[in-house]
Design a protein around this motif. Structure first.
Motif, mmCIF file in Angstrom:
data_model
loop_
_atom_site.group_PDB
_atom_site.id
_atom_site.type_symbol
_atom_site.label_atom_id
_atom_site.label_comp_id
_atom_site.label_asym_id
_atom_site.label_seq_id
_atom_site.Cartn_x
_atom_site.Cartn_y
_atom_site.Cartn_z
ATOM 1 N N GLU A 113 -13.312 0.814 -0.305
ATOM 2 C CA GLU A 113 -12.682 1.798 0.574
ATOM 3 C C GLU A 113 -11.602 1.110 1.409
ATOM 4 O O GLU A 113 -11.893 0.186 2.170
ATOM 5 C CB GLU A 113 -13.737 2.422 1.495
ATOM 6 N N PRO A 114 -10.333 1.529 1.284
ATOM 7 C CA PRO A 114 -9.265 0.858 2.031
ATOM 8 C C PRO A 114 -9.347 1.134 3.531
ATOM 9 O O PRO A 114 -9.726 2.231 3.945
ATOM 10 C CB PRO A 114 -7.992 1.475 1.441
ATOM 11 N N GLU A 115 -9.028 0.117 4.303
ATOM 12 C CA GLU A 115 -8.942 0.235 5.757
ATOM 13 C C GLU A 115 -7.740 -0.562 6.231
ATOM 14 O O GLU A 115 -7.404 -1.585 5.640
ATOM 15 C CB GLU A 115 -10.217 -0.306 6.402
ATOM 16 N N PRO A 116 -7.091 -0.105 7.295
ATOM 17 C CA PRO A 116 -5.932 -0.842 7.799
ATOM 18 C C PRO A 116 -6.303 -2.284 8.162
ATOM 19 O O PRO A 116 -7.317 -2.524 8.815
ATOM 20 C CB PRO A 116 -5.529 -0.066 9.049
ATOM 21 N N ALA A 117 -5.503 -3.226 7.725
ATOM 22 C CA ALA A 117 -5.706 -4.646 8.013
ATOM 23 C C ALA A 117 -4.333 -5.286 8.229
ATOM 24 O O ALA A 117 -3.299 -4.652 8.014
ATOM 25 C CB ALA A 117 -6.452 -5.318 6.855
ATOM 26 N N ALA A 118 -4.324 -6.535 8.659
ATOM 27 C CA ALA A 118 -3.091 -7.288 8.930
ATOM 28 C C ALA A 118 -2.191 -6.476 9.858
ATOM 29 O O ALA A 118 -2.636 -6.027 10.902
ATOM 30 C CB ALA A 118 -2.402 -7.682 7.632
ATOM 31 N N GLU A 119 -0.929 -6.244 9.451
ATOM 32 C CA GLU A 119 0.027 -5.548 10.315
ATOM 33 C C GLU A 119 -0.075 -4.028 10.226
ATOM 34 O O GLU A 119 0.662 -3.314 10.906
ATOM 35 C CB GLU A 119 1.463 -5.983 9.976
ATOM 36 N N ILE A 120 -0.980 -3.514 9.417
ATOM 37 C CA ILE A 120 -1.090 -2.068 9.211
ATOM 38 C C ILE A 120 -1.800 -1.413 10.393
ATOM 39 O O ILE A 120 -2.927 -1.748 10.724
ATOM 40 C CB ILE A 120 -1.822 -1.744 7.894
#
Length: 151
Positions: A113-120
């Motif tokens: 399941e994608p989740e915001p990471a890094a600069e997102i």
């Protein structure tokens, strides 16, 4: 998940990569996840526009290597497969006057399941209408929507 254009290439090794090295052209890759008339989009904290998960290609990387790296960094999940969809060459949003982007789009599956990471800062599934209602849009994403959902 993603409708294919007639005559499109299935294997990424057969895809001719963009040969841009001129200043003012950003080579980038993006993941096309399109379901139920909605496209998976992300927004970096320093950007106003939503765009495809992905990013710039580092020196020495292939498009597919860059796509796998960027998806892991931005969404915190792995990418399974990478089938070339299409390349868009347009103005680059938020990059200054005259800067162009050569965006190579690939479809593929995520292994979680994608989740915001890094600069997102944000992740969203948007219809074409929802995207066009945004105050700032990326020309490449507008063109992609026209191909994915021409109605």
């Amino acid at each position: 998940m993603c409708r294919r254009r007639p005559g499109s290439v299935r294997k990424h090794e057969d895809v001719p990569e963009a040969k841009f090295s001129a200043p003012g052209v950003i080579r980038a890759v993006g993941l096309v996840r399109f379901a139920d008339r909605k496209l998976l989009l992300v927004r970096a904290g320093y950007q106003d526009a939503f765009y495809l998960p992905g990013g710039k290609i580092d020196p020495g990387e292939t498009e597919v290597q860059a796509l796998h790296r960027e998806i892991r960094e931005e969404l915190g999940v792995g990418l399974v497969g990478a089938d070339f969809y299409r390349r868009y060459e347009t103005d680059a949003v938020g990059q200054g006057e005259g800067v162009q982007v050569s965006l190579s789009c690939y479809s593929g599956e995520l292994d979680g399941e994608p989740e915001p990471a890094a600069e997102i800062a944000e992740l969203a599934w948007m219809t074409r209408e929802e995207y066009l209602a945004r105050p700032v849009t990326a020309p490449a994403i507008v063109a992609l929507y026209a191909d994915l959902d021409p109605s």
